[in-house]
Design a protein around this motif. Structure first.
Motif, mmCIF file in Angstrom:
data_model
loop_
_atom_site.group_PDB
_atom_site.id
_atom_site.type_symbol
_atom_site.label_atom_id
_atom_site.label_comp_id
_atom_site.label_asym_id
_atom_site.label_seq_id
_atom_site.Cartn_x
_atom_site.Cartn_y
_atom_site.Cartn_z
ATOM 1 N N LEU A 103 0.818 -1.205 0.000
ATOM 2 C CA LEU A 103 0.000 0.000 0.000
ATOM 3 C C LEU A 103 0.855 1.260 0.000
ATOM 4 C CD1 LEU A 103 -2.817 -1.014 2.485
ATOM 5 C CD2 LEU A 103 -2.886 -0.952 0.002
ATOM 6 N N GLY A 127 -9.489 0.126 -5.309
ATOM 7 C CA GLY A 127 -8.574 -0.101 -4.182
ATOM 8 C C GLY A 127 -9.032 0.576 -2.901
ATOM 9 N N VAL A 131 -9.991 -2.451 -0.728
ATOM 10 C CA VAL A 131 -8.785 -2.830 0.007
ATOM 11 C C VAL A 131 -8.687 -1.992 1.281
ATOM 12 C CG1 VAL A 131 -6.280 -2.987 -0.064
ATOM 13 C CG2 VAL A 131 -7.623 -3.501 -2.118
ATOM 14 N N ARG A 175 -5.507 5.734 -10.648
ATOM 15 C CA ARG A 175 -5.811 4.554 -9.836
ATOM 16 C C ARG A 175 -4.734 4.327 -8.773
ATOM 17 N NH1 ARG A 175 -6.024 -1.283 -12.714
ATOM 18 N NH2 ARG A 175 -3.838 -0.805 -13.026
ATOM 19 N N MET A 179 -4.691 5.319 -3.903
ATOM 20 C CA MET A 179 -4.310 4.565 -2.707
ATOM 21 C C MET A 179 -3.483 5.423 -1.750
ATOM 22 S SD MET A 179 -5.736 1.722 -3.357
ATOM 23 C CE MET A 179 -5.115 0.682 -2.044
ATOM 24 N N SER B 200 -0.749 -4.621 -7.049
ATOM 25 C CA SER B 200 -0.131 -3.306 -6.860
ATOM 26 C C SER B 200 -1.052 -2.355 -6.114
ATOM 27 C CB SER B 200 0.287 -2.708 -8.204
ATOM 28 O OG SER B 200 -0.824 -2.137 -8.859
ATOM 29 N N ILE B 201 -2.375 -2.603 -6.116
ATOM 30 C CA ILE B 201 -3.230 -1.767 -5.268
ATOM 31 C C ILE B 201 -3.539 -2.487 -3.951
ATOM 32 C CG2 ILE B 201 -4.202 -0.369 -7.128
ATOM 33 C CD1 ILE B 201 -6.753 -2.081 -6.892
ATOM 34 N N GLY B 202 -2.659 -3.422 -3.579
ATOM 35 C CA GLY B 202 -2.701 -3.996 -2.237
ATOM 36 C C GLY B 202 -3.698 -5.122 -2.044
ATOM 37 N N MET B 203 -4.181 -5.720 -3.140
ATOM 38 C CA MET B 203 -5.160 -6.792 -2.979
ATOM 39 C C MET B 203 -4.477 -8.105 -2.614
ATOM 40 S SD MET B 203 -8.019 -6.417 -5.908
ATOM 41 C CE MET B 203 -9.229 -5.104 -5.862
ATOM 42 N N LEU B 207 -9.022 -11.682 -2.716
ATOM 43 C CA LEU B 207 -9.764 -10.485 -3.111
ATOM 44 C C LEU B 207 -9.527 -10.187 -4.589
ATOM 45 C CD1 LEU B 207 -11.574 -8.147 -2.142
ATOM 46 C CD2 LEU B 207 -9.506 -6.832 -1.703
#
Lengths: 267, 301
Positions: A103, A127, A131, A175, A179, B200-203, B207
């Protein structure tokens, strides 16, 4: 847009965002990284140049753990990447912990990799919503602001296939920014674009650099590196050959290998 | 040979055009465009219609009492058999899809235990005929006389393993083994860049699978799943061997009594075709939903 860069300001200025010490990565017999030692300070814009196969992309992919490092150590935001120190050993982290560490970094890919089944806006909110589990109203408003910042608010309901390459890459940047990363990684972000679309993506990146975002950019755009980079790093065969200000590396390179590469790229 | 003629004609026209005066060029450019004519299609249609008429005539004049077909088409036991067929198909398919997705995800996991369990399951249940599996489930009492947690809940297997449950387990678990390969193909069809973008977006992996990979894999998965669903509707007829009252079982019970074999098979056949037709229409809707963002559908025609 202070929310996006806010995380950079508070950290102690002495601590680098990225610290690599003797970083090595092998794919079987192929040694992609052969001992990289590197500090990247907060707010720095580091452009990494070098011939293909020199390990530039592998370095980026190690930083956000798309690859696991073979040897050496890497810190991002002061935290050891991928491992926990237990006595004299480094114990590999669980998948959840790796996801949490990721992250801190946003990644922009050469081939955009937008989610094709989602609209531009859905790509950006994915995200933060699923997330980070932030409230939808906040996320939506911020995503629209980000799309506006990359000049694509009017395309928020378009699917990736309805967008040009340059527009897709700008959505991909939004995108990643959504985050709220401490660090943005760009892996040859303009290499897959038609020549006339390169400028719009570089303009967004330029704007981001001006706003104080820490960036590591793997690129072949020497003009961009000259104008925007605070530091340029030339890699060859998995090693850092030369690093310095854009003027030093691009205009007066010390190493023969660097001169050779730069004159070849200029054509 | 015929194909070359228009090209050749055009070529000579082109040569002529170069020499022709300007007003003649203008005249040609105003000529009417006539679409290609497909004579073969008319001939084929005529042949097919003749063949259909011939077959229809044979059935109309064969030893078939159509009044029986009409009467039994809506008979109580046929309709309840139809409902059982539909309910069983939906439940067994649902079980098969759940097992299939879980197995495919396990198979592609980096965890060797999960991966090998998935392989073993697929190997075992694809390796034996489904009718054998149905009989095994139905006769499970021979292996496990009682089922449950000893001392707490215990049940005689004979009471538990009704034809309904044996059919559901037999068809569903067998279907899961096949569906897992369909789902695995779908997961593999999604570009590796999508996995990386999700990471890369933390998944975390699950998920990413749920939000990013599976929705894209669905476009590849749905047509073969629809195919398997159609197969399942007809596969339920196998359960007549373990006394499950699905449609073919009902039809057989009736013709054992009245000896109208062909008539009752036609009744069952009509209903199977109806159910499969409805299902195919539903499948087209689901496909359209998952085609979202895929674009250029026309190019694939």
């Amino acid at each position: 847009m202070s929310g996006i860069n806010g995380m950079n300001g508070g950290a102690q200025p002495a601590q680098p965002i990225v610290r690599a010490v003797d970083l090595r990565k092998s794919f079987g017999e192929f040694h992609a990284l052969q001992g990289i030692t590197l500090d990247v300070a907060a707010g720095e814009v580091l452009c990494v140049i070098g011939p293909s196969g020199s390990g530039k992309s592998t370095l980026l992919r190690c930083i956000n753990q798309l690859e696991t490092v073979s040897d050496g150590a890497l810190w991002v935001g002061g935290e050891l990447v991928g491992f926990r120190r237990v006595g004299d050993e480094l114990h590999a982290l669980s998948e959840t912990e790796i996801a949490r560490q990721r992250l801190k970094t946003g990644m922009v890919f050469q081939r955009f990799n937008l989610f094709p089944h989602m609209t531009a806006l859905e790509n950006v909110v994915e995200g933060p919503l699923h997330v980070q589990k932030r409230p939808r109203a906040d996320v939506s408003a911020e995503a629209r602001a980000l799309l506006d910042r990359v000049g694509l608010l009017h395309k928020c309901d378009a699917f990736p296939i309805e967008l040009s390459g340059g527009q897709q890459q700008r959505v991909a940047i939004a995108r990643a920014l959504a985050m709220r990363p401490q660090l943005m990684l760009f892996d040859e972000p303009t290499s897959a674009l038609d020549p006339e679309l390169v400028g719009e993506v570089l303009a967004v990146m330029r704007d981001l650099a001006t706003s104080g975002m820490t960036m590591i950019v793997v690129t072949h755009e020497l003009g961009f590196a000259r104008d925007v980079a605070s530091r340029v790093l030339f890699m060859d065969q998995g090693r850092i050959v030369e690093t310095g200000t854009p003027e030093q590396v691009l205009s007066a390179p010390q190493q023969a290998r660097t001169r050779e590469f730069i004159s070849a790229v200029r054509g | 040979m015929g194909r070359q003629l228009p090209g050749a004609a055009m070529l000579s026209a082109g040569v002529a055009a170069a020499a022709a005066p300007a007003d003649e060029l203008g005249a040609i450019s105003h000529l009417k465009h006539v679409p290609r004519r497909y004579w073969g299609r008319y001939v084929a249609t005529a042949l097919i219609v003749i063949a259909l008429l011939f077959i229809a005539n044979a059935f109309a004049h064969g030893k078939i009492e159509w009044s029986y077909v009409a009467r039994f088409l809506t008979a109580q036991s046929i309709l309840s058999g139809l409902v059982n067929t539909i309910v069983m198909s939906v439940l067994a398919m649902a079980l098969g899809i759940v097992l299939g997705v879980v197995t495919a995800v396990m198979r592609l996991s980096t965890n060797p235990v999960l991966s090998w369990v998935a392989r073993g399951y697929t190997w075992l249940f694809r390796g034996t005929p489904v009718i054998l599996q149905l009989l095994l489930w139905f006769n499970l009492a021979l292996v496990f006389p009682t089922i449950g947690i000893p001392g707490l809940v215990e049940m005689r297997t004979v009471d538990l393993m009704t034809p309904f449950l044996a059919t559901l387990l037999g068809l569903g678990i067998n279907q899961g083994a096949y569906t897992s390969e369909v789902v695995r193909a779908g997961l593999l069809s999604v570009d590796v860049g999508q996995y990386e973008a999700a990471k890369s977006i933390g998944m975390p992996r699950l998920l990413a699978l749920r939000r990013v990979i599976l929705p894209q894999a669905m476009r590849v998965i749905i047509p073969p799943i629809g195919n398997e669903f159609v197969g399942m509707i007809k596969l339920t007829s196998l359960a007549s061997v373990i006394q499950f009252a699905e449609m073919l079982h009902s039809a057989q019970n009736i013709y054992y009594a009245n000896a109208r074999v062909i008539e009752l098979l036609i009744v069952a056949g009509i209903w199977y075709v109806v159910v499969v037709t409805v299902l195919s229409l539903a499948q087209a809707r689901v496909e359209a939903f998952y085609a979202r963002g895929a674009g250029r559908l026309a190019a694939r025609q």
